[in-house]
Design a protein around this motif. Structure first.
Motif, PDB file in Angstrom:
ATOM      1  N   ILE A   3     -70.409 -42.738-122.520  1.00  0.00           N
ATOM      2  CA  ILE A   3     -69.850 -41.391-122.412  1.00  0.00           C
ATOM      3  C   ILE A   3     -70.405 -40.469-123.484  1.00  0.00           C
ATOM      4  N   GLN A  26     -72.022 -36.916-122.659  1.00  0.00           N
ATOM      5  CA  GLN A  26     -71.461 -35.731-123.307  1.00  0.00           C
ATOM      6  C   GLN A  26     -72.557 -34.898-123.969  1.00  0.00           C
ATOM      7  N   SER A  72     -69.671 -29.469-117.498  1.00  0.00           N
ATOM      8  CA  SER A  72     -68.657 -30.482-117.780  1.00  0.00           C
ATOM      9  C   SER A  72     -69.208 -31.873-117.505  1.00  0.00           C
ATOM     10  N   VAL A  73     -68.633 -32.853-118.166  1.00  0.00           N
ATOM     11  CA  VAL A  73     -68.986 -34.249-117.907  1.00  0.00           C
ATOM     12  C   VAL A  73     -68.625 -34.595-116.466  1.00  0.00           C
ATOM     13  N   ASP A  74     -67.506 -34.071-115.989  1.00  0.00           N
ATOM     14  CA  ASP A  74     -67.098 -34.317-114.607  1.00  0.00           C
ATOM     15  C   ASP A  74     -68.154 -33.841-113.617  1.00  0.00           C
ATOM     16  N   TYR A  75     -68.813 -32.740-113.910  1.00  0.00           N
ATOM     17  CA  TYR A  75     -69.880 -32.266-113.027  1.00  0.00           C
ATOM     18  C   TYR A  75     -71.026 -33.282-113.005  1.00  0.00           C
ATOM     19  N   LEU A 127     -70.916 -36.418-113.597  1.00  0.00           N
ATOM     20  CA  LEU A 127     -70.476 -37.654-112.956  1.00  0.00           C
ATOM     21  C   LEU A 127     -70.199 -37.480-111.462  1.00  0.00           C
ATOM     22  N   ARG A 165     -67.709 -35.728-110.116  1.00  0.00           N
ATOM     23  CA  ARG A 165     -66.281 -35.603-109.820  1.00  0.00           C
ATOM     24  C   ARG A 165     -65.897 -34.202-109.377  1.00  0.00           C
ATOM     25  N   THR A 166     -66.744 -33.231-109.690  1.00  0.00           N
ATOM     26  CA  THR A 166     -66.500 -31.845-109.290  1.00  0.00           C
ATOM     27  C   THR A 166     -67.833 -31.175-109.023  1.00  0.00           C
ATOM     28  N   LYS A 197     -61.465 -31.282-124.846  1.00  0.00           N
ATOM     29  CA  LYS A 197     -60.819 -32.493-124.339  1.00  0.00           C
ATOM     30  C   LYS A 197     -59.723 -32.197-123.315  1.00  0.00           C
ATOM     31  N   ARG A 215     -60.062 -29.628-121.060  1.00  0.00           N
ATOM     32  CA  ARG A 215     -60.675 -28.961-119.918  1.00  0.00           C
ATOM     33  C   ARG A 215     -60.855 -29.956-118.798  1.00  0.00           C
ATOM     34  N   LYS A 216     -60.689 -29.490-117.571  1.00  0.00           N
ATOM     35  CA  LYS A 216     -60.808 -30.378-116.406  1.00  0.00           C
ATOM     36  C   LYS A 216     -62.229 -30.775-116.160  1.00  0.00           C
TER      37      LYS A 216
END
Length: 142
Positions: free
Chosen positions: A42, A46, A55-58, A60, A62-63, A139, A141-142
């Motif tokens: 991670i 990051q 974002s990390v979610d982007y 990965l 996830r969004t 930390k 943020r979505k």
């Protein structure tokens, strides 16, 4: 789309090679390409997310949203409406502030009044979103 495909897409958009990205983020050579075969740490993901300001979610998958876009809550909406009402009251009446060309809100025709109020409301919403984005720790943020 895999994490490597997303990173390649971002690198292409920013006109940077993966090797240059690895140097700038202090990752060893070939690290990003190996993410197809081995799950990345991670901390490494990051670093890449921070470099591209996504974002990390982007990364990965996830969004689909690249950046943190703060949502306005019901409380935020109430606060915006209260502030808008204060501004409108300040623009009304003889003692109201001059809003446009020396006119108070009462002097304006209905169309201009509606446009001004809509503009003020949009400005308050934008200011609230910018404030939330600026002051919400990463930390949370979505």
């Amino acid at each position: 789309m895999t994490i490597v495909e997303r990173v390649k897409k971002l690198a292409k958009e920013h006109k940077i090679s993966l090797a240059e990205l690895e140097r700038k983020t202090k990752l060893s050579n070939g690290t990003i390409r190996r993410w197809d075969e081995k799950t990345p740490g991670i901390d490494k993901v990051q670093k890449v997310a921070d470099y591209f300001n996504v974002s990390v979610d982007y990364l990965l998958g996830r969004t689909e949203k690249e950046n943190f876009e703060p949502e306005l809550t019901e409380k935020d909406e109430r606060d915006i409406q209260k502030e808008l009402q204060k501004i409108i009251e300040g623009l009304e009446g003889k003692n109201g502030y001059a809003a446009f060309d020396g006119q108070t809100l009462d002097d304006m025709d209905e169309e201009d009044k509606e446009l001004l109020i809509a503009s003020l409301e949009n400005s308050l919403r934008l200011a609230k979103r910018i404030s939330k984005q600026k002051f919400t720790p990463k930390k949370y943020r979505k």
